[in-house]
Design a protein around this motif. Sequence first.
Motif, PDB file in Angstrom:
ATOM      1  N   TRP A  50      -0.506   3.375  -6.933  1.00  0.00           N
ATOM      2  CA  TRP A  50       0.749   2.866  -7.469  1.00  0.00           C
ATOM      3  C   TRP A  50       1.941   3.301  -6.629  1.00  0.00           C
ATOM      4  CZ3 TRP A  50       1.691  -0.619 -11.233  1.00  0.00           C
ATOM      5  CH2 TRP A  50       0.633  -0.964 -12.065  1.00  0.00           C
ATOM      6  N   GLY A  51       1.920   4.545  -6.157  1.00  0.00           N
ATOM      7  CA  GLY A  51       3.067   5.042  -5.413  1.00  0.00           C
ATOM      8  C   GLY A  51       3.210   4.418  -4.044  1.00  0.00           C
ATOM      9  N   PHE A  52       2.125   4.344  -3.297  1.00  0.00           N
ATOM     10  CA  PHE A  52       2.211   3.889  -1.910  1.00  0.00           C
ATOM     11  C   PHE A  52       1.964   2.393  -1.757  1.00  0.00           C
ATOM     12  CE2 PHE A  52       0.694   8.421  -1.167  1.00  0.00           C
ATOM     13  CZ  PHE A  52       1.982   8.897  -0.949  1.00  0.00           C
ATOM     14  N   MET A  53       1.112   1.804  -2.604  1.00  0.00           N
ATOM     15  CA  MET A  53       0.810   0.372  -2.485  1.00  0.00           C
ATOM     16  C   MET A  53       1.800  -0.493  -3.252  1.00  0.00           C
ATOM     17  SD  MET A  53      -3.354   0.541  -2.855  1.00  0.00           S
ATOM     18  CE  MET A  53      -3.433  -1.198  -3.239  1.00  0.00           C
ATOM     19  N   CYS A  54       2.146  -0.058  -4.477  1.00  0.00           N
ATOM     20  CA  CYS A  54       2.976  -0.900  -5.340  1.00  0.00           C
ATOM     21  C   CYS A  54       4.464  -0.603  -5.174  1.00  0.00           C
ATOM     22  CB  CYS A  54       2.555  -0.723  -6.794  1.00  0.00           C
ATOM     23  SG  CYS A  54       3.508  -1.723  -7.964  1.00  0.00           S
ATOM     24  N   PHE A  55       4.849   0.654  -5.401  1.00  0.00           N
ATOM     25  CA  PHE A  55       6.270   0.996  -5.401  1.00  0.00           C
ATOM     26  C   PHE A  55       6.805   1.415  -4.034  1.00  0.00           C
ATOM     27  CE2 PHE A  55       4.936   1.831  -9.849  1.00  0.00           C
ATOM     28  CZ  PHE A  55       5.747   0.893 -10.455  1.00  0.00           C
ATOM     29  N   LYS A  56       5.932   1.493  -3.030  1.00  0.00           N
ATOM     30  CA  LYS A  56       6.337   1.767  -1.652  1.00  0.00           C
ATOM     31  C   LYS A  56       7.148   3.058  -1.537  1.00  0.00           C
ATOM     32  CE  LYS A  56       4.619  -2.325  -0.883  1.00  0.00           C
ATOM     33  NZ  LYS A  56       3.234  -2.452  -0.364  1.00  0.00           N
ATOM     34  N   LEU A  57       6.679   4.110  -2.197  1.00  0.00           N
ATOM     35  CA  LEU A  57       7.338   5.402  -2.076  1.00  0.00           C
ATOM     36  C   LEU A  57       7.156   5.943  -0.664  1.00  0.00           C
ATOM     37  CD1 LEU A  57       6.368   7.140  -5.459  1.00  0.00           C
ATOM     38  CD2 LEU A  57       8.416   5.820  -4.906  1.00  0.00           C
ATOM     39  N   PRO A  58       8.050   6.832  -0.226  1.00  0.00           N
ATOM     40  CA  PRO A  58       7.937   7.372   1.142  1.00  0.00           C
ATOM     41  C   PRO A  58       6.588   8.037   1.379  1.00  0.00           C
ATOM     42  CG  PRO A  58      10.047   7.957   0.162  1.00  0.00           C
ATOM     43  CD  PRO A  58       9.227   7.354  -0.936  1.00  0.00           C
ATOM     44  N   MET A  59       5.985   7.718   2.488  1.00  0.00           N
ATOM     45  CA  MET A  59       4.696   8.313   2.835  1.00  0.00           C
ATOM     46  C   MET A  59       4.950   9.578   3.635  1.00  0.00           C
ATOM     47  SD  MET A  59       2.513   4.847   3.730  1.00  0.00           S
ATOM     48  CE  MET A  59       0.969   5.746   3.828  1.00  0.00           C
ATOM     49  N   ASP A  60       5.386  10.619   2.933  1.00  0.00           N
ATOM     50  CA  ASP A  60       5.704  11.885   3.592  1.00  0.00           C
ATOM     51  C   ASP A  60       5.127  13.040   2.780  1.00  0.00           C
ATOM     52  OD1 ASP A  60       7.391  12.068   1.392  1.00  0.00           O
ATOM     53  OD2 ASP A  60       9.187  11.534   2.528  1.00  0.00           O
ATOM     54  N   GLY A  61       5.252  14.230   3.355  1.00  0.00           N
ATOM     55  CA  GLY A  61       4.683  15.416   2.725  1.00  0.00           C
ATOM     56  C   GLY A  61       5.251  15.736   1.350  1.00  0.00           C
ATOM     57  N   PRO A  62       6.576  15.733   1.170  1.00  0.00           N
ATOM     58  CA  PRO A  62       7.123  16.050  -0.155  1.00  0.00           C
ATOM     59  C   PRO A  62       6.649  15.105  -1.255  1.00  0.00           C
ATOM     60  CG  PRO A  62       8.825  16.243   1.508  1.00  0.00           C
ATOM     61  CD  PRO A  62       7.631  15.662   2.194  1.00  0.00           C
ATOM     62  N   THR A  63       6.570  13.796  -0.948  1.00  0.00           N
ATOM     63  CA  THR A  63       6.102  12.843  -1.959  1.00  0.00           C
ATOM     64  C   THR A  63       4.638  13.090  -2.296  1.00  0.00           C
ATOM     65  OG1 THR A  63       7.649  11.180  -1.120  1.00  0.00           O
ATOM     66  CG2 THR A  63       5.858  10.402  -2.515  1.00  0.00           C
ATOM     67  N   LEU A  64       3.823  13.339  -1.261  1.00  0.00           N
ATOM     68  CA  LEU A  64       2.413  13.623  -1.492  1.00  0.00           C
ATOM     69  C   LEU A  64       2.240  14.885  -2.331  1.00  0.00           C
ATOM     70  CD1 LEU A  64      -0.573  12.993  -0.928  1.00  0.00           C
ATOM     71  CD2 LEU A  64      -0.364  14.354   1.175  1.00  0.00           C
ATOM     72  N   LEU A  65       3.020  15.930  -2.007  1.00  0.00           N
ATOM     73  CA  LEU A  65       2.919  17.184  -2.753  1.00  0.00           C
ATOM     74  C   LEU A  65       3.355  16.989  -4.207  1.00  0.00           C
ATOM     75  CD1 LEU A  65       2.335  20.209  -2.711  1.00  0.00           C
ATOM     76  CD2 LEU A  65       4.723  20.589  -2.045  1.00  0.00           C
ATOM     77  N   ALA A  66       4.393  16.183  -4.420  1.00  0.00           N
ATOM     78  CA  ALA A  66       4.858  15.924  -5.783  1.00  0.00           C
ATOM     79  C   ALA A  66       3.793  15.206  -6.600  1.00  0.00           C
ATOM     80  CB  ALA A  66       6.149  15.108  -5.746  1.00  0.00           C
ATOM     81  N   MET A  67       3.016  14.334  -5.966  1.00  0.00           N
ATOM     82  CA  MET A  67       1.938  13.662  -6.674  1.00  0.00           C
ATOM     83  C   MET A  67       0.776  14.618  -6.943  1.00  0.00           C
ATOM     84  SD  MET A  67       1.708   9.891  -4.923  1.00  0.00           S
ATOM     85  CE  MET A  67       3.080   8.746  -4.954  1.00  0.00           C
TER      86      MET A  67
END
Length: 358
Positions: A50-67
């Motif tokens: 949902w984050g990377f495919m649908c809502f196009k959230l930033p593909m970076d370390g902080p976003t990954l860590l938050a997930m």
Amino acid sequence: FLGFMLAYGFACDGAYFANRKPRGPGEAFLRVARSCMLPIVGAWVCMFAWGFMCFKLPMDGPTLLAMLTFRLAVGNGPDFLMCFPVCLLVMFALRHIMNRELSSSSLWRRYLCAAVMLLAPLCLTQFVINDCTGLRKYYNYFFECNARELWSPNLPALPHLFYFNLGVLLSRAAEAYRSWAKGGGRLEAQVVVPAYIAATMLLALLSYPLLTVWVFNYGNLAVATPWGNVIRGFSGGPSPLWLLGNLFGVEVVLSLAVALHLFSERADDSTLSGSAVRAFVSELEHLGANILLYLVVADVCLSGLWRGSAGQYPLGLHGGAVATFGILAGARFLFYLARSGHTTGAAGSPSKGAAFAR
């Protein structure tokens, strides 16, 4: 979701709570830890989709860590799946008290324990945390909240212990019936049928407030009625009327499943209808045994199909049905591919898929 929670409680009682197979503390803990990790990993997969495919959230370390830390609950799958390990861990910690009270020789202590198991989660629906922003967002995984941030969980786990514990109690009732039947006990139709009809009528009455607002958005339902608020999740949900109102629907589905199972046990495989019923029940059993796989695959597919952020809802009833069965068929094919990787070749040697898997 509520039916899944009831079924999960039923399964967890036999596997982790009732001690029907003696196991040491270490083995029991490892089995529970494995059961908890599976939906957690599934929740991560859903969030990434949902984050990377649908809502196009930033593909970076902080976003990954938050997930990974569940600081972000993106999409409609993570909070759904996290309810299962939370309920399992809570009741696993209380299993010794529960087992002692439910096996007590005193009838009132058994009834009192069952009442507490069902009423306590309903009371927790009234425990609403006013502010769940910042690091307090994690409270929303357990309790209901009012003030919430973006990407917060929508389904708190502890109020849904109502359905989990109902599944546990059904498991204990089924085990008690098996023991009674082995001793020669037999249910009489003139007793069972009226009791079942009375229970169904009571549950139908409890569902009336929910049925009066059925025309609203069922997934995000939050409507005031003359009897109180009917809220599924998000802010202030679930409400008691939501939890009680769905009992009738869950009971109907459960009754149909039991009837179908009994009919398939008596079906004649030599006839076309009997074979068809057996095959259908077999597929339902397969779906239930691998439900986590189907939930995750379906949620990943939905993350790519969803157009709500653009205000587009192109699928009506027929299109939704086609998409639903298409997703189920795709997940079934993936399961077939995974199983076929463990087959052997004509000469008895492992197939390429099996060798690659090892």
